[in-house]
Write an enzyme that holds these catalytic residues in place. Structure first.
Site, short mmCIF file in Angstrom:
data_model
loop_
_atom_site.label_atom_id
_atom_site.label_comp_id
_atom_site.label_asym_id
_atom_site.label_seq_id
_atom_site.Cartn_x
_atom_site.Cartn_y
_atom_site.Cartn_z
N HIS A 148 0.83 -1.20 0.00
CA HIS A 148 0.00 0.00 0.00
C HIS A 148 0.87 1.26 0.00
O HIS A 148 0.57 2.22 -0.72
CB HIS A 148 -0.91 -0.02 1.23
CG HIS A 148 -1.80 1.18 1.33
ND1 HIS A 148 -2.72 1.52 0.35
CD2 HIS A 148 -1.93 2.13 2.30
CE1 HIS A 148 -3.36 2.62 0.71
NE2 HIS A 148 -2.90 3.01 1.88
N TYR A 185 -6.06 8.94 15.39
CA TYR A 185 -6.04 7.76 16.27
C TYR A 185 -4.61 7.46 16.73
O TYR A 185 -4.36 7.21 17.92
CB TYR A 185 -6.62 6.57 15.53
CG TYR A 185 -6.36 5.24 16.20
CD1 TYR A 185 -6.97 4.91 17.41
CD2 TYR A 185 -5.50 4.31 15.62
CE1 TYR A 185 -6.72 3.70 18.03
CE2 TYR A 185 -5.24 3.10 16.23
CZ TYR A 185 -5.86 2.79 17.44
OH TYR A 185 -5.60 1.59 18.05
N LYS A 202 -10.08 1.10 16.55
CA LYS A 202 -9.34 0.28 15.61
C LYS A 202 -10.26 -0.31 14.55
O LYS A 202 -9.94 -0.34 13.36
CB LYS A 202 -8.61 -0.83 16.36
CG LYS A 202 -7.53 -0.34 17.30
CD LYS A 202 -6.96 -1.44 18.15
CE LYS A 202 -6.20 -2.44 17.31
NZ LYS A 202 -5.58 -3.48 18.16
N THR A 206 -10.49 0.79 10.28
CA THR A 206 -10.39 -0.19 9.21
C THR A 206 -11.64 -0.18 8.33
O THR A 206 -11.54 -0.28 7.10
CB THR A 206 -10.17 -1.61 9.79
OG1 THR A 206 -9.05 -1.59 10.67
CG2 THR A 206 -9.91 -2.61 8.67
N GLN A 209 -11.44 2.67 5.95
CA GLN A 209 -10.53 2.38 4.83
C GLN A 209 -11.20 1.51 3.78
O GLN A 209 -11.06 1.73 2.58
CB GLN A 209 -9.26 1.71 5.37
CG GLN A 209 -8.37 2.64 6.17
CD GLN A 209 -7.20 1.92 6.81
OE1 GLN A 209 -7.38 0.86 7.41
NE2 GLN A 209 -6.02 2.48 6.68
#
Length: 266
Positions: A148, A185, A202, A206, A209
């Site tokens: 990435h 974060y 968390k 995700t 994303q």
């Protein structure tokens, strides 16, 4: 063999000269791809060979102060790109489903403050991996993480080189916003490690994303099927499968981390 070499040279000059945007062509690192290639090679050699070897007989470094400053800088830089992209394009005259490369009075300003700045932010992002290794968190240097990071350098360079404005830059705006949330974060966890054990943070970072890559997949998919759009369609043929791949990779990570292997309550 001579024909193959001749065709390769012709392709190189076509990509590097003929279709390059003249407004950004002479900017630093934009003239040829070789400086960018050197950055990627140096990055891969460092994170897979040099830095692990350097840390093999050393204790983990305490980088909490450095990382806190780094995260704060990332939030500010990404916020700046989001603001400029919205003011100069997406909140003024950019169309959502088909936006040609911008050639208006603010196009050079957009290319510089949004696309070119975004490229350098992606180069700075490589420090994420360096910090992992210096803190002896090699298990976090995964294929997804490394792919990435160096992949986004290639994408950001290509945007600035060929299409510094228009449909493609939704990626810049959305990705910069997601990184603002992500580095917020990280900044909180550098102050108080108890945030690391917050499943809400968390998990939803995700999820954000995954939503980002899903929307970008749709965004570039519309470009592929919209026949009357003046934006270069080959961008869709590259970015649609790229974002599909990222959805699958992040989706697999999410499944293994938050569904299949449920974290213990702290």
């Amino acid at each position: 063999m001579a024909l193959i070499l001749k065709a390769a040279v012709r392709l190189y000059y076509y990509l590097n000269e003929d279709i390059a945007d003249p407004r950004t062509q002479n900017w630093f690192i934009m003239r040829t791809p070789w400086p960018g290639v050197a950055i990627i090679v140096l990055y891969l050699a460092s994170v897979f060979y040099w830095l692990p070897a350097f840390m093999r007989s050393r204790r983990a470094y305490d980088l909490r102060g450095v990382i806190a400053v780094y995260n704060a800088m990332q939030i500010l830089m990404c916020g700046y790109v989001v603001y400029k992209s919205l003011v100069l394009g997406w909140f003024s005259h950019y169309r959502l489903f088909c936006q040609p490369v911008d050639e208006g009075p603010n196009s050079v300003e957009y290319a510089w403050h949004v696309c070119y700045t975004y490229f350098y932010i992606k180069v700075i992002d490589l420090l994420d991996t360096v910090f992992f290794i210096l803190r002896k968190k090699q298990e976090q240097v995964t294929f997804l993480h490394v792919y990435h990071h160096f992949g986004m350098i290639m994408v950001a360079w290509g945007i600035t080189k060929w299409v510094p404005g228009g449909h493609m830059t939704m990626l810049v705006t959305l990705n910069s916003f997601v990184h603002m949330v992500m580095y917020t974060y990280y900044l909180l966890t550098s102050w108080d490690e108890s945030y690391k054990y917050s499943l809400w943070w968390k998990k939803h970072v995700t999820q954000l994303q995954i939503l980002q890559f899903t929307y970008l997949m749709i965004h570039f998919g519309t470009l592929a099927v919209k026949r009357d759009c003046e934006f270069p369609r080959p961008c869709a043929y590259i970015m649609f499968p790229q974002n599909l791949f990222m959805v699958l990779m992040f989706g697999d990570f999410y499944y293994r981390t938050y569904i299949k292997k449920k974290p213990k309550k702290q």
